[in-house]
Design a protein around this motif. Sequence first.
Motif, PDB file in Angstrom:
ATOM      1  N   ARG A 148       0.806  -1.017   0.085  1.00  0.00           N
ATOM      2  CA  ARG A 148      -0.180   0.418  -0.060  1.00  0.00           C
ATOM      3  C   ARG A 148       0.822   1.069   0.159  1.00  0.00           C
ATOM      4  NH1 ARG A 148      -4.731  -0.727  -2.120  1.00  0.00           N
ATOM      5  NH2 ARG A 148      -6.062  -2.978  -0.755  1.00  0.00           N
ATOM      6  N   VAL A 149      -0.067   2.316  -0.988  1.00  0.00           N
ATOM      7  CA  VAL A 149       1.663   3.847  -0.734  1.00  0.00           C
ATOM      8  C   VAL A 149       0.927   4.043   0.996  1.00  0.00           C
ATOM      9  CG1 VAL A 149       1.214   5.730  -1.570  1.00  0.00           C
ATOM     10  CG2 VAL A 149       0.539   3.926  -3.113  1.00  0.00           C
ATOM     11  N   ASP A 165       4.326  11.270  -0.674  1.00  0.00           N
ATOM     12  CA  ASP A 165       4.091  10.350  -0.902  1.00  0.00           C
ATOM     13  C   ASP A 165       4.358   9.112  -1.394  1.00  0.00           C
ATOM     14  OD1 ASP A 165       1.254  11.126  -0.033  1.00  0.00           O
ATOM     15  OD2 ASP A 165      -0.121  11.012  -1.468  1.00  0.00           O
ATOM     16  N   GLU A 167       5.650   5.218  -2.480  1.00  0.00           N
ATOM     17  CA  GLU A 167       5.586   3.455  -2.715  1.00  0.00           C
ATOM     18  C   GLU A 167       6.413   2.854  -2.310  1.00  0.00           C
ATOM     19  OE1 GLU A 167       3.609   2.440  -7.147  1.00  0.00           O
ATOM     20  OE2 GLU A 167       2.973   4.440  -7.764  1.00  0.00           O
ATOM     21  N   THR A 182      11.606   3.140  -1.625  1.00  0.00           N
ATOM     22  CA  THR A 182      10.318   4.111  -2.288  1.00  0.00           C
ATOM     23  C   THR A 182      10.915   3.949  -3.568  1.00  0.00           C
ATOM     24  OG1 THR A 182      10.453   5.996  -2.038  1.00  0.00           O
ATOM     25  CG2 THR A 182      10.352   3.999   0.524  1.00  0.00           C
ATOM     26  N   TRP A 183       9.306   4.425  -4.530  1.00  0.00           N
ATOM     27  CA  TRP A 183       9.356   5.120  -5.070  1.00  0.00           C
ATOM     28  C   TRP A 183       8.484   6.534  -4.698  1.00  0.00           C
ATOM     29  CZ3 TRP A 183      10.717   5.852 -10.793  1.00  0.00           C
ATOM     30  CH2 TRP A 183      10.453   7.222 -11.212  1.00  0.00           C
ATOM     31  N   ARG A 185       6.619  10.088  -4.844  1.00  0.00           N
ATOM     32  CA  ARG A 185       6.003  10.189  -6.140  1.00  0.00           C
ATOM     33  C   ARG A 185       6.284  12.231  -6.048  1.00  0.00           C
ATOM     34  NH1 ARG A 185      -0.262   8.196  -4.988  1.00  0.00           N
ATOM     35  NH2 ARG A 185       0.715   5.918  -6.067  1.00  0.00           N
ATOM     36  N   GLU A 206      -4.295   2.841  -1.840  1.00  0.00           N
ATOM     37  CA  GLU A 206      -3.851   2.898  -2.853  1.00  0.00           C
ATOM     38  C   GLU A 206      -2.828   1.381  -3.833  1.00  0.00           C
ATOM     39  OE1 GLU A 206      -2.467   6.395  -5.568  1.00  0.00           O
ATOM     40  OE2 GLU A 206      -3.370   7.477  -3.320  1.00  0.00           O
ATOM     41  N   VAL A 208       0.364  -0.391  -3.793  1.00  0.00           N
ATOM     42  CA  VAL A 208       1.627  -0.112  -5.213  1.00  0.00           C
ATOM     43  C   VAL A 208       2.180  -1.239  -6.326  1.00  0.00           C
ATOM     44  CG1 VAL A 208       4.206  -0.931  -4.937  1.00  0.00           C
ATOM     45  CG2 VAL A 208       3.063  -0.341  -2.374  1.00  0.00           C
ATOM     46  N   THR A 209       2.455  -0.285  -7.562  1.00  0.00           N
ATOM     47  CA  THR A 209       2.889  -1.023  -8.716  1.00  0.00           C
ATOM     48  C   THR A 209       4.364  -0.497  -9.209  1.00  0.00           C
ATOM     49  OG1 THR A 209       2.331   1.669  -9.603  1.00  0.00           O
ATOM     50  CG2 THR A 209       0.700   0.906  -9.530  1.00  0.00           C
ATOM     51  N   ARG A 210       5.042  -0.197  -8.605  1.00  0.00           N
ATOM     52  CA  ARG A 210       6.163  -0.082  -9.214  1.00  0.00           C
ATOM     53  C   ARG A 210       7.327  -1.526  -8.348  1.00  0.00           C
ATOM     54  NH1 ARG A 210       7.604   4.402 -12.072  1.00  0.00           N
ATOM     55  NH2 ARG A 210       6.050   6.411 -12.125  1.00  0.00           N
TER      56      ARG A 210
END
Length: 230
Positions: A148-149, A165, A167, A182-183, A185, A206, A208-210
């Motif tokens: 989760r973000v 924010d 990821e 993290t990534w 943002r 949200e 995590v997509t990375r």
Amino acid sequence: MNRTDRLYALVEELRAVSPRPRSARWLAGRFEVSSRTIERDIGALQQAGVPIWAEPGRTGGYVVDRAHTLPPVNLTAAEAVAMAVALHRLGGGPFAAAGATALRKLLAVMPATDAAGAHRLAARVHLIGGGPAGPVPAVVADAVTAGRVLRIGYADQHGTVSVRDVEPVGYLGNPIHWYLVTWCRLRSAPRCFRTDRIREVTTLDEPVTRELRGADLGIPPGHLRSLSLV
């Protein structure tokens, strides 16, 4: 089914029918692999300390000693990884090898889905040297596990706090600190945050997509290794 899942399933299959044997041919049909693959898997389990032996004869096969194995263990993925991190810190001590064997035995009797989750989580833990002993906020750890973000308030070296924010994709540990990988943002780039400087944390709804690798963090090859459970 990947090999890790198959190894755990093999132990559970043999436990379920013990003391009756299962032949390599029967197991090969059950797991849709060759008999030679089953023989290699059994050999790997035996080397890991699982008490499996072969009974000869037309009705023979492989048998596991239920008296010397554990029933299914309800360790979570995070608990298994916590044990692996603790064992990593043993280094070359006198109990390092025994500790690694104990962990393999526990993994062998975890439910296959939990064990696979533990391996996935371990692959996201990267260590430099002996690894740290510093704290990681529980909400951060939960977010990494759940994917989760996070919205974090982070203090720089001068104490100035910025909100961003991120990821979370894993952890990086050196002998002193844990870092959240993290990534970011805000910066649109990979960033590592020292966990003891994270002042506020909110979990966002949200996913995590990375995905990030060691090379994405600018760490030279050979200086970083992922945590292993085996």
